[in-house]
Scaffold this active site. Sequence first.
Site, PDB file in Angstrom:
ATOM      1  N   CYS A 138      -8.511 -50.122 -31.044  1.00 43.00           N
ATOM      2  CA  CYS A 138      -7.646 -49.717 -29.926  1.00 43.00           C
ATOM      3  C   CYS A 138      -8.314 -49.917 -28.558  1.00 43.00           C
ATOM      4  O   CYS A 138      -7.699 -50.446 -27.628  1.00 43.00           O
ATOM      5  CB  CYS A 138      -7.225 -48.269 -30.091  1.00 43.00           C
ATOM      6  SG  CYS A 138      -8.589 -47.149 -30.451  1.00 43.00           S
ATOM      7  N   HIS A 166      -5.763 -43.539 -24.613  1.00 44.50           N
ATOM      8  CA  HIS A 166      -7.169 -43.690 -24.244  1.00 44.50           C
ATOM      9  C   HIS A 166      -7.275 -44.233 -22.814  1.00 44.50           C
ATOM     10  O   HIS A 166      -6.487 -45.095 -22.414  1.00 44.50           O
ATOM     11  CB  HIS A 166      -7.866 -44.696 -25.178  1.00 44.50           C
ATOM     12  CG  HIS A 166      -8.116 -44.177 -26.571  1.00 44.50           C
ATOM     13  ND1 HIS A 166      -7.872 -42.897 -26.960  1.00 44.50           N
ATOM     14  CD2 HIS A 166      -8.601 -44.821 -27.675  1.00 44.50           C
ATOM     15  CE1 HIS A 166      -8.210 -42.750 -28.246  1.00 44.50           C
ATOM     16  NE2 HIS A 166      -8.636 -43.916 -28.701  1.00 44.50           N
TER      17      HIS A 166
END
Length: 331
Positions: A128, A240
């Site tokens: 990710c 994130h």
Amino acid sequence: MKVAIVGASGAVGQEFLRVLEERNFPIDELVLFGSHRSAGKKFQFNGKEIEVKLLQHNDDFKGIDIAFTSAGGGTSVEFAETITKHGAIMIDNSSAFRMDKDVPLVVPEVNATDAKHRPRGIIANPNCTTIQMVVALKAINDLSKIKKVHVSTYQAASGAGAAAMDELYQQYREILEDKEVTVSKFAYQLAFNLIPQVDEFTENGYTKEEMKMYNETKKIMHSDIEVSATCVRVPALRAHSESIWIETEKPISVVEAKEAFKNGDGIILQDEPSKKEYPMPLFVTGKDPVYVGRIRKDLTNPNGLAFWVVGDQIKKGAALNAVQIAEYLLA
Ligand code: HSE
């Protein structure tokens, strides 16, 4: 199109159901697979209930065109042959095959065509943190080659799984109720804290998460680009964030960088400091694009640029990227 999701009841598996529905992915039949723990569970897809089948070494993958796998590296390695032997393309979310020479590692905005060369029938989805970073880097790299990257990540609790998210809620409740704080999914209490460790440490002092950013970025960008990362777990729930510093071959102005991000594939530019406008995880949760803001010249290097990137790591950082790979193959 006959599609399978392996690891259907996990956080990423569930996101696959949502993304496939949201994007109207052309599906005639969807088959869900899981371990003993999740076999028999039922999930809704396009108004229909689908029961999770037990993942076994049999011919259940006969006729499957695309299998999205998100059950962890061990399962991916154990079942890769079973999944691909009848011709299914396996788009794998684990790190098991990412650095294998005969497995393409793909972020469609950056290196979609790599997906065509897949001798083992496997395409790997990057980590990710790498996915959201390279989407942003691509926009600048098209202006001038990026030589170096320094990045600090601020990774949400859900990156460690759905149970980790629950634990964060639980920790705050326990603190407010003056109870002993439960710590099982993280190395330390995350509530009112942050942890400068995501995944295990390797011999060079970096964590596996940090080395993924180093290695995967080179492979995806077909570049000798150097990446030095510090990955940090923070008590955000989802999405994130990354603070990124780059050095380019030629100097890039802030105006040029903003223009490149504005026109960049899969990017939303959100950069109005005077109006306190910059990306934040709370507001990027559930969104498809990677958000970029806080663009400024590095004060120590005329060829340096600094910026801030936020992306939903379960969406673009996992399920959405894999579905976009499949869409590219069908186009
Ligand atoms: N490894 C990442 C994390 C999750 O722990 O945040 C990647 O989806």
